[in-house]
Write a protein that holds these residues in place. Structure first.
Motif, short mmCIF file in Angstrom:
data_model
loop_
_atom_site.label_atom_id
_atom_site.label_comp_id
_atom_site.label_asym_id
_atom_site.label_seq_id
_atom_site.Cartn_x
_atom_site.Cartn_y
_atom_site.Cartn_z
N TRP A 68 -13.59 28.91 -41.14
CA TRP A 68 -14.01 30.02 -40.28
C TRP A 68 -14.40 29.52 -38.89
CZ3 TRP A 68 -17.97 33.31 -43.57
CH2 TRP A 68 -17.33 33.77 -44.74
N TYR A 116 -20.47 43.83 -39.26
CA TYR A 116 -21.08 42.52 -39.07
C TYR A 116 -22.49 42.70 -38.51
CZ TYR A 116 -20.67 42.93 -34.00
OH TYR A 116 -20.81 43.35 -32.71
N LEU A 170 -7.32 34.87 -30.88
CA LEU A 170 -8.00 35.85 -31.73
C LEU A 170 -7.59 37.28 -31.39
CD1 LEU A 170 -11.60 34.29 -31.85
CD2 LEU A 170 -10.05 34.55 -33.79
N SER A 210 -14.68 33.67 -27.01
CA SER A 210 -14.13 33.73 -28.37
C SER A 210 -15.02 34.57 -29.28
CB SER A 210 -13.99 32.30 -28.93
OG SER A 210 -13.08 31.55 -28.18
N TRP A 211 -16.34 34.38 -29.19
CA TRP A 211 -17.25 35.19 -30.00
C TRP A 211 -17.19 36.67 -29.58
CZ3 TRP A 211 -19.61 34.30 -34.45
CH2 TRP A 211 -19.78 32.97 -34.87
N ARG A 260 -11.40 32.41 -37.15
CA ARG A 260 -10.81 33.48 -37.95
C ARG A 260 -11.26 34.83 -37.42
NH1 ARG A 260 -7.92 30.30 -39.34
NH2 ARG A 260 -7.40 29.39 -41.34
N PRO A 261 -10.36 35.81 -37.38
CA PRO A 261 -10.80 37.17 -37.02
C PRO A 261 -11.71 37.73 -38.11
CG PRO A 261 -8.51 37.18 -37.76
CD PRO A 261 -8.91 35.74 -37.66
N LEU A 262 -12.51 38.70 -37.72
CA LEU A 262 -13.53 39.21 -38.62
C LEU A 262 -12.94 39.82 -39.89
CD1 LEU A 262 -16.58 39.57 -38.91
CD2 LEU A 262 -16.37 41.78 -37.76
N PRO A 301 -15.39 30.03 -33.29
CA PRO A 301 -14.82 30.81 -34.40
C PRO A 301 -13.30 30.64 -34.46
CG PRO A 301 -15.35 32.26 -32.55
CD PRO A 301 -15.85 30.88 -32.17
N GLN A 320 -14.58 38.19 -28.37
CA GLN A 320 -13.32 38.70 -28.92
C GLN A 320 -13.44 38.95 -30.42
OE1 GLN A 320 -10.41 39.56 -27.19
NE2 GLN A 320 -10.01 40.46 -29.20
N LEU A 321 -14.16 38.06 -31.11
CA LEU A 321 -14.33 38.20 -32.56
C LEU A 321 -15.10 39.47 -32.90
CD1 LEU A 321 -14.17 36.72 -35.42
CD2 LEU A 321 -16.50 35.96 -34.90
#
Length: 382
Positions: A349, A148, A379, A135-136, A212-214, A210, A138-139
């Motif tokens: 978030w 970021y 995501l 997930s991270w 929410r998308p960035l 996470p 993908q984010l």
């Protein structure tokens, strides 16, 4: 209980044969014999805190302390010696502390840079692994590096992270223990602030998922740039997982001796120091929880976070229930509950707490599917 046991027939008293039960009885007898009761010594009662310049009062008198304690487990505090109560903040009438407080509130603010494009730095504290690596990944992997930043501290000298995250690992380890992470948090902040384009720092854990998308996180910061705490206004503290604006983070990292002089000790410094220190300077912060933690079923002030979620099926997922010491530990979540969480009007978030880093286990969906894979797929579609 001891009185009732004393008058029970001998055959019932003999049933208390386990070592722990005997130790407990001996402890109660010793307490009664010494005439101590279970109330703390007066020197551990609440101290008076200063009235702030704008009229906001942090004074907690003995009368208000007793009133709070009269409601059984008010905010999970059952006695003045319980963890997190403000007897850990020194008495403002003490000359050195009074001088430290006056110096603290008179320090000039760090200049704030306006008009910067939002760039969050994710500051992650792990034991040895990132529970939701997919997930991270993908984010972050699809985003520009300029949008970021990330800094990861591993308690283990041999962290088990993928190649993508090795670039973010901080060299060396900062000693920490439960509720004693402030030194590490300050080091993480200072490291992230080495990038002059970072606008905010977000504190997360190795088991943080996470949600929410960035680009939505950046949009959120653009709408409201203020520092975000999950506040407990009753005890003037906040959860560890905050989002802090750059100028506030720079102020902390630039005034560590002054911070330690003003608040030299605390029962849980991770929760007690940052929000209270800014509030004592009357800084403008917002009560908005970026992290969803489930304190439902306890008397903790933060149980309201779960109520704001409006995700009943998520909260009824298979979990180790919360206690006053820690939030719920989610082991297997309902797929319908996950959908509720992702659509929550609270717009979290992140969410925690899960097994996988320091706690054995793998977070699942419906007892079989990988929670990490399902959220990573979600995501990817955002």
């Amino acid at each position: 209980w001891l009185k009732r046991l004393k008058h029970k027939p001998h055959y019932l008293r003999r049933r208390c044969t386990l070592p722990m039960e005997r130790l407990f009885i001996i402890f109660l007898v010793a307490v009664r014999s010494a005439g101590l009761g279970l109330r703390a010594h007066p020197k551990h009662e609440f101290h008076h805190l200063p009235d702030l310049p704008n009229g906001t009062s942090f004074v907690r008198t003995q009368a208000s302390a007793d009133a709070s304690l009269s409601s059984s487990t008010r905010n999970c505090m059952v006695s003045p010696s319980a963890r997190g109560q403000w007897h850990h903040i020194p008495d403002i009438s003490s000359s050195p502390i009074k001088e430290a407080y006056e110096h603290w509130v008179q320090l000039p603010n760090t200049s704030r840079l306006l008009g910067m494009t939002p760039k969050p730095a994710f500051l992650m504290m792990i034991y040895e692994r990132i529970v939701f690596e997919k997930s991270w990944t993908q984010l972050l992997s699809g985003a520009k590096n300029s949008s970021y930043s990330m800094v990861i501290h591993s308690k283990s000298s041999n962290p088990k992270v993928s190649d993508f995250f090795k670039q973010f690992l901080m060299l060396g380890q900062v000693p920490t223990s439960r509720c004693k992470d402030v030194n590490l948090m300050l080091v993480l902040m200072a490291t992230a602030l080495g990038d002059p384009t970072v606008t905010h720092v977000a504190m997360v854990s190795g088991d943080t998922l996470p949600l929410r998308p960035l680009h939505l996180i950046s949009n959120d910061l653009e709408r409201d740039t203020r520092t975000r705490f999950c506040k407990d206004p009753d005890w003037q503290r906040a959860e560890t997982w905050f989002v802090m604006r750059r100028d506030h983070a720079e102020f902390f990292t630039g005034h560590i001796p002054e911070l330690r002089a003003w608040i030299p000790t605390s029962g849980c410094e991770d929760e007690d120091m940052f929000y209270f220190a800014l509030a004592s300077r009357t800084q403008d912060t917002i009560d908005k929880c970026a992290m969803m933690t489930d304190w439902s079923g306890t008397d903790k002030e933060w149980k309201g976070n779960a109520e704001r979620c409006q995700c009943p099926r998520w909260l009824f997922s298979y979990k180790d229930p919360a206690s006053c010491a820690r939030p719920s530990l989610f082991r297997s979540v309902a797929r319908a509950g996950l959908a509720e969480l992702l659509a929550s009007p609270a717009e979290y978030w992140f969410v925690r707490k899960f097994p996988g880093d320091g706690i054995p286990g793998t977070p699942l969906v419906e007892g079989s599917s990988s929670l990490d894979e399902e959220v990573a797929d979600w995501l990817a579609l955002q």
